[in-house]
Design an enzyme around this catalytic site. Sequence first.
Site, PDB file in Angstrom:
ATOM      1  N   ARG A 230     -31.544 -32.131 -21.902  1.00 40.79           N
ATOM      2  CA  ARG A 230     -32.799 -31.445 -21.623  1.00 40.79           C
ATOM      3  C   ARG A 230     -32.494 -30.059 -21.067  1.00 40.79           C
ATOM      4  O   ARG A 230     -31.631 -29.888 -20.210  1.00 40.79           O
ATOM      5  CB  ARG A 230     -33.659 -32.230 -20.617  1.00 40.79           C
ATOM      6  CG  ARG A 230     -34.430 -33.392 -21.236  1.00 40.79           C
ATOM      7  CD  ARG A 230     -35.488 -32.895 -22.197  1.00 40.79           C
ATOM      8  NE  ARG A 230     -36.322 -33.954 -22.754  1.00 40.79           N
ATOM      9  CZ  ARG A 230     -36.095 -34.563 -23.898  1.00 40.79           C
ATOM     10  NH1 ARG A 230     -35.018 -34.255 -24.597  1.00 40.79           N
ATOM     11  NH2 ARG A 230     -36.924 -35.477 -24.356  1.00 40.79           N
ATOM     12  N   ASP A 254     -28.111 -27.513 -27.513  1.00 38.19           N
ATOM     13  CA  ASP A 254     -29.092 -28.041 -28.462  1.00 38.19           C
ATOM     14  C   ASP A 254     -30.482 -28.029 -27.855  1.00 38.19           C
ATOM     15  O   ASP A 254     -31.459 -28.255 -28.555  1.00 38.19           O
ATOM     16  CB  ASP A 254     -28.715 -29.460 -28.880  1.00 38.19           C
ATOM     17  CG  ASP A 254     -29.593 -29.985 -29.996  1.00 38.19           C
ATOM     18  OD1 ASP A 254     -29.768 -29.262 -31.000  1.00 38.19           O
ATOM     19  OD2 ASP A 254     -30.121 -31.112 -29.870  1.00 38.19           O
ATOM     20  N   GLU A 259     -38.874 -25.056 -24.394  1.00 37.28           N
ATOM     21  CA  GLU A 259     -38.800 -25.186 -25.851  1.00 37.28           C
ATOM     22  C   GLU A 259     -40.017 -25.876 -26.448  1.00 37.28           C
ATOM     23  O   GLU A 259     -40.217 -25.842 -27.664  1.00 37.28           O
ATOM     24  CB  GLU A 259     -37.546 -25.965 -26.250  1.00 37.28           C
ATOM     25  CG  GLU A 259     -37.567 -27.432 -25.870  1.00 37.28           C
ATOM     26  CD  GLU A 259     -36.308 -28.175 -26.301  1.00 37.28           C
ATOM     27  OE1 GLU A 259     -36.443 -29.252 -26.896  1.00 37.28           O
ATOM     28  OE2 GLU A 259     -35.203 -27.675 -26.038  1.00 37.28           O
ATOM     29  N   HIS A 291     -32.751 -28.357 -30.979  1.00 40.37           N
ATOM     30  CA  HIS A 291     -32.961 -29.751 -30.571  1.00 40.37           C
ATOM     31  C   HIS A 291     -32.814 -30.697 -31.775  1.00 40.37           C
ATOM     32  O   HIS A 291     -33.723 -31.446 -32.131  1.00 40.37           O
ATOM     33  CB  HIS A 291     -34.340 -29.924 -29.931  1.00 40.37           C
ATOM     34  CG  HIS A 291     -34.403 -31.067 -28.973  1.00 40.37           C
ATOM     35  ND1 HIS A 291     -35.201 -31.073 -27.858  1.00 40.37           N
ATOM     36  CD2 HIS A 291     -33.760 -32.266 -28.964  1.00 40.37           C
ATOM     37  CE1 HIS A 291     -35.061 -32.209 -27.204  1.00 40.37           C
ATOM     38  NE2 HIS A 291     -34.193 -32.947 -27.865  1.00 40.37           N
TER      39      HIS A 291
END
Length: 325
Positions: A230, A254, A259, A291
């Site tokens: 996260r 990632d 986001e 992600h």
Amino acid sequence: MKLFAYGCREFDEEAFFLKHAEELNVELGISREPVSMENAVLARGYDYISILTTPVPAELVDRFREMGVRMISTRTIGYDHIDYHHAKEVGMKVSNVSYTPECVADYTVMLMLMSIRKMKRIMQRASINDFTLQGINGGLLPERTVGVIGTGRIGRAVIRDLKGFGCKVYAYDLYKSDQVDVEYLPLEELFTRCDLITLHMPLTDENFHMIDRKAIEKMPDGVILINTARGGLIDSDAMIEGLESGKIGACGLDVVEDEFQMYYFDRRSDVVGNRRLSILRDMPNVVVTPHMAFYTDRSVSDMVHNSILSCLYDDRGEKNPWQVV
């Protein structure tokens, strides 16, 4: 049981929803739009809803509760996009899902290798036919001392993979696992001893910005940070400062802060408005992906199947391994 799925992607999730709903005898409703106050009414008459990473604030939790929805199931491991504190207060259940840990573990190791071998710079040069060698000599993964923060299923899979590379590995978790055969260290000691740190834990109020300026100062010069968990686990401003000063040698990310409402949408014609992301993407030693670590055929099937199962378990009054509130 009646389940309404929001944000159902036609190109991958829908087939699995139809397949698993038929197998499990579930009455299914589908919307391809992400959940919102405007389309909450679509779930009227349904006992359960399944969502993705769209934020569900308190007022939306209340809306679904008023409509008789019994549980919100997110087709993700993380559930910080739901106001689960408010959900608990008003009696709305919340559940997440699990999926094969290898998908994220594989991706994590890939980001480690890309960071160590300076793959972003190599690919950028190759794309303009610059095949020179100066400045792109990389390092070796087995020579890194790796700190794995979070030893759930994904963290344990990463440890297993790293041991196959011959790395020295340490771990940290609030709850030690008897399935982990590497040494656990206090967090502060892990920061000082490891020159590659990878994050594998959910985001909570307690661990928000656990990687901050003070933590980065304790790390070895040239440390590599990997985050497939996260974005809020890392203070982005502190990370950017560390990259600019050279304290941080590289990052494989990632996930990033803020986001939500950005990733998984076509934003080509938009001003995205995430300055930190723009800065990070422009750095030659930072690999940023949207992600995607989870994204395999197997994981999508698992996420849909387990979201439906979670709701079924609750409907039957059985123990629900995915219930978080």
